[in-house]
Write an enzyme that holds these catalytic residues in place. Structure first.
Site, mmCIF file in Angstrom:
data_model
loop_
_atom_site.group_PDB
_atom_site.id
_atom_site.type_symbol
_atom_site.label_atom_id
_atom_site.label_comp_id
_atom_site.label_asym_id
_atom_site.label_seq_id
_atom_site.Cartn_x
_atom_site.Cartn_y
_atom_site.Cartn_z
ATOM 1 N N GLN A 37 -7.212 -10.458 9.632
ATOM 2 C CA GLN A 37 -7.144 -9.074 8.853
ATOM 3 C C GLN A 37 -6.466 -7.911 9.516
ATOM 4 O O GLN A 37 -6.772 -7.643 10.869
ATOM 5 C CB GLN A 37 -8.768 -8.956 8.487
ATOM 6 C CG GLN A 37 -8.810 -7.736 7.615
ATOM 7 C CD GLN A 37 -8.366 -8.129 6.201
ATOM 8 O OE1 GLN A 37 -8.500 -8.983 5.683
ATOM 9 N NE2 GLN A 37 -7.801 -6.905 5.523
ATOM 10 N N ASP A 77 -0.414 -15.288 4.358
ATOM 11 C CA ASP A 77 -0.241 -14.088 4.007
ATOM 12 C C ASP A 77 1.511 -13.949 3.681
ATOM 13 O O ASP A 77 2.122 -13.017 3.065
ATOM 14 C CB ASP A 77 -0.339 -12.929 5.144
ATOM 15 C CG ASP A 77 -1.910 -12.417 4.791
ATOM 16 O OD1 ASP A 77 -2.349 -12.547 3.631
ATOM 17 O OD2 ASP A 77 -2.530 -11.990 5.585
ATOM 18 N N LYS A 131 -12.957 -12.871 0.336
ATOM 19 C CA LYS A 131 -12.051 -13.866 0.376
ATOM 20 C C LYS A 131 -12.706 -15.130 0.929
ATOM 21 O O LYS A 131 -12.565 -16.494 0.162
ATOM 22 C CB LYS A 131 -11.006 -13.630 1.653
ATOM 23 C CG LYS A 131 -10.083 -12.570 1.249
ATOM 24 C CD LYS A 131 -9.228 -12.044 2.395
ATOM 25 C CE LYS A 131 -8.206 -10.906 1.915
ATOM 26 N NZ LYS A 131 -7.516 -10.288 3.250
#
Length: 297
Positions: free
Chosen positions: A96, A119, A52
């Site tokens: 994460q 997200d 990422k």
């Protein structure tokens, strides 16, 4: 003849399409900023956040990574979250998953500022999605929609079967595909571990999405001729190779490929799209927070 969906190519198109918006924001003194937070030293998670950050560098987004000791108390992680919430240079960030056992990931999600939750997992953002007013579409479901659009797969009136009801893929994708929208208007069936006669449901699908995390669960006899098959799964299975494993999806690619009209491979299908849509959400977040209008791909 079955066509293989090239997720890498579509993701590259999305990223190229973001570059103009990123430069528009940068010219206004508001280059988008994305942070990744990792608590612990899980190797797979470390690989994901590294990818990422490389994606950010590739398109011109300011990337930042924050490590938190996996043995630290939850408050140490919450301090980092609060700091990112208050940081004007960070327009979006993610923690994460998974976090260590002593940290409740639900509490982590609730603490993230909804406008920076790229997200799309915060309860406020989930509610907005269900109501048809999404702030951010979760990355993997949005990526699936973009793949279908790129290959001219019509969702309006289509029978879609989703195998898997996770909060990350199954539930949000079902909600997106039933919305009254150009990339929605589908009739959606969501299957799960309690579904009876799963094969009957999958054979009735015009579009079949496998997102359950079971290696090669869906095989040829479970798929009708001409079905569009989207394999979201990525599973490590033991293999007699140098690595000692191979990556497979939730679909038995070899047997299903002969039946499907379109199919995503693993790897190289949905995975690249998930990361591309994270960049998309970051740019969108920067645009809204900075009050700078941009064109998104």
């Amino acid at each position: 003849m079955t066509d293989i969906i090239d997720g890498n190519a579509v993701a590259d198109e999305i990223k190229s399409g973001l570059e103009g918006a990123i430069e528009t924001l940068a010219d206004a003194g508001a280059r988008p900023g994305l942070a990744t937070v990792l608590m612990g030293d899980d190797p797979a998670s470390q690989t994901y956040v590294n990818m990422k950050q490389r994606d950010c560098e590739e398109v011109g987004i300011e990337g930042r990574h924050v490590d938190v000791d996996g043995d630290a108390p939850p408050e140490r992680l919450y301090e980092q979250i609060d700091a990112l919430n208050d940081d004007p240079d960070i327009h979006g960030y993610l923690v994460q998953d998974p976090t260590p056992d002593h940290v409740d990931y639900r509490d982590v999600i609730r603490r993230i500022a909804p406008e920076k939750d790229v997200d799309g997992f915060h309860p406020e953002n989930v509610g907005r999605l269900v109501a048809g007013d999404a702030r951010f579409r979760p990355c993997t479901p949005h990526g699936v929609q973009k793949l279908l659009q790129a290959y001219d797969v019509e969702t309006e009136g289509a029978d879609v079967t989703i195998v898997g009801r996770s909060r990350i893929v199954g539930k949000p994708l079902a909600n997106l595909l039933v919305q009254k929208a150009d990339d929605g208007n589908a009739t959606v069936t969501v299957c799960h571990s309690r579904t009876e006669d799963l094969a009957e449901k999958t054979r009735n699908a015009d579009i079949l999405v496998a997102a359950v995390g079971v290696p090669e669960l869906v095989d040829g006899p479970m798929v009708s001729e001409g079905t569009v098959v989207i394999d979201v799964g990525i599973n490590r299975v033991e293999d007699d190779t140098e690595k000692g494993y191979e990556l497979v999806g939730d679909v038995d690619f070899k047997s299903v490929k002969s039946k499907a009209s379109l199919i995503t491979p693993v790897p190289g299908g949905v995975g690249p799209m998930t990361r591309a849509m994270l960049l998309y959400n970051t740019v969108k977040a920067a645009s809204v927070q900075e009050g700078v209008a941009v064109d998104l791909p």
